[in-house]
Design a protein around this motif. Structure first.
Motif, PDB file in Angstrom:
ATOM      1  N   SER A  61      18.842   2.911  19.795  1.00  0.00           N
ATOM      2  CA  SER A  61      19.074   2.970  21.250  1.00  0.00           C
ATOM      3  C   SER A  61      18.931   4.392  21.772  1.00  0.00           C
ATOM      4  N   GLN A  62      18.447   4.491  22.993  1.00  0.00           N
ATOM      5  CA  GLN A  62      18.300   5.814  23.608  1.00  0.00           C
ATOM      6  C   GLN A  62      19.661   6.472  23.769  1.00  0.00           C
ATOM      7  N   ALA A  63      20.689   5.665  24.062  1.00  0.00           N
ATOM      8  CA  ALA A  63      22.026   6.236  24.275  1.00  0.00           C
ATOM      9  C   ALA A  63      22.542   6.900  22.996  1.00  0.00           C
ATOM     10  N   ALA A  64      22.398   6.204  21.878  1.00  0.00           N
ATOM     11  CA  ALA A  64      22.891   6.761  20.613  1.00  0.00           C
ATOM     12  C   ALA A  64      22.057   7.968  20.193  1.00  0.00           C
ATOM     13  N   SER A 163      30.004  10.721  13.782  1.00  0.00           N
ATOM     14  CA  SER A 163      30.607   9.476  13.298  1.00  0.00           C
ATOM     15  C   SER A 163      31.361   8.780  14.420  1.00  0.00           C
ATOM     16  N   SER A 164      32.085   9.559  15.200  1.00  0.00           N
ATOM     17  CA  SER A 164      32.841   9.005  16.317  1.00  0.00           C
ATOM     18  C   SER A 164      31.883   8.453  17.380  1.00  0.00           C
ATOM     19  N   ASP A 165      30.846   9.219  17.704  1.00  0.00           N
ATOM     20  CA  ASP A 165      29.882   8.778  18.725  1.00  0.00           C
ATOM     21  C   ASP A 165      29.180   7.483  18.314  1.00  0.00           C
ATOM     22  N   LEU A 166      28.929   7.344  17.016  1.00  0.00           N
ATOM     23  CA  LEU A 166      28.207   6.158  16.546  1.00  0.00           C
ATOM     24  C   LEU A 166      29.161   5.008  16.231  1.00  0.00           C
ATOM     25  N   GLY A 167      30.447   5.278  16.320  1.00  0.00           N
ATOM     26  CA  GLY A 167      31.440   4.207  16.177  1.00  0.00           C
ATOM     27  C   GLY A 167      31.575   3.650  14.773  1.00  0.00           C
TER      28      GLY A 167
END
Lengths: 209, 209
Positions: A61-64, A163-167
């Motif tokens: 995804s563009q967001a990730a 890691s946090s951003d990617l959940g």
């Protein structure tokens, strides 16, 4: 016994010689079948206690991707500030990330909480799980190069933030963020060496005890 | 561009499939030229910032080997105490170390204090230096198998005690203790799987984000 010929061994070393950390990619898509063939290397990789602790997140995804890119850009700027003069300019010119062009991005983690393998061999050296993931990535890297694909290993990152951003699970530790695609150029000499950053040792030194 | 054929790629995956963590060695010596060919893999390995942080100690003396063996034996006994019943018996029967028979022993370290590479890429993830050594070991492992040599990675060790016993620099961290020799048998299935300890995942799972 499964033997391997001298010719094969020579070509294996050719592959090692031509494996590169790639930063400049064509934007052309990777054939999914070729990617799957390369990823099969993980299923043949060694792992401590047969724990197979690798966890692979395909970042499409563009967001990730934007979060990963911002993470790299900020961490890279901080890293750059630590080098003075020509060294810093060299460093800036290395264009360390092919994150904008590479068609495939993989964030690869180690699951430090896995129960697979029953902890064998990871009791006294728990880092063995992470080392298992690195071994698997290395086999994947060779497989990619043999397919004509380049891989770039991005380590200038705030791992906890990514890691946090990617959940991902709190048990997972980041091994690396990987850019994958067809390289714009081929070379058997590392980009860092061509840029005058560092040279390879002339010979491997062994000590004896 | 240096290309690799379909046949070569197939054989590369054969090599990955037949690579094994070997615990049972013939006592026959390894031809020094074959060992040198395998060790050349280190000189072609990737390393963060081209830091080449691997440090290889060849453990030849009986005194040094005895210390490594005692370290393994005691650490292994402690590890064994953590498993109950059949699992523990299985564990004990795995005969995890080929330390008594393998003709070549290597203790491989990462020099976390090296200035080579100017710290590039290892600022935010200093473990990248150790991962570089693991990548190099993985290439070495493939080269060994292609030469018909088996490698056993011993990780059930007190790393600090071994480093102290072998007298290495305080900056060096142990990556592994490696036994090397001609294997007594060949198999394309890991010993842990044959012993019923653990099975390989049927398929590699990828998540997407």
């Amino acid at each position: 016994m499964r033997g391997f010929s001298r010719d094969f061994r020579d070509e294996l070393f050719e592959l090692m010689k031509w494996r590169r950390d790639v930063r400049h990619f064509k934007t052309a898509a990777i054939e999914e079948a070729a990617l799957a063939r390369c990823l099969h290397a993980f299923s043949l990789a060694p792992s401590v206690g047969l724990s197979e602790p690798w966890r692979i997140l395909r970042v499409d995804s563009q967001a990730a991707r934007a979060k990963a890119r911002a993470n790299f850009a900020e961490t890279n700027a901080e890293a750059l500030a630590q080098y003075a003069g020509d060294t810093a300019e060299n460093y800036a010119s290395l264009k360390l990330a092919g994150m904008d062009d590479a068609p495939v991005h993989l964030a690869i983690f180690c699951d430090d909480g896995t129960t697979k393998g029953k902890g064998l061999g990871a009791g006294t050296m728990p880092e063995m799980r992470r080392y298992s993931v690195v071994s698997a990535v290395t086999l994947f890297w060779l497989a990619c190069r043999a397919e004509g694909l380049g891989l770039g290993w991005v380590s200038i990152l705030d791992a906890d933030r990514l890691s946090s951003d990617l959940g991902v699970s709190a048990d997972w530790s980041l091994i690396g963020y990987f850019c994958l695609g067809y390289p714009t150029q081929e070379d058997d000499t590392p980009e860092l060496e061509r840029a005058g950053w560092e040279t390879r040792a002339e010979a491997l030194e062994l000590q004896k005890v």
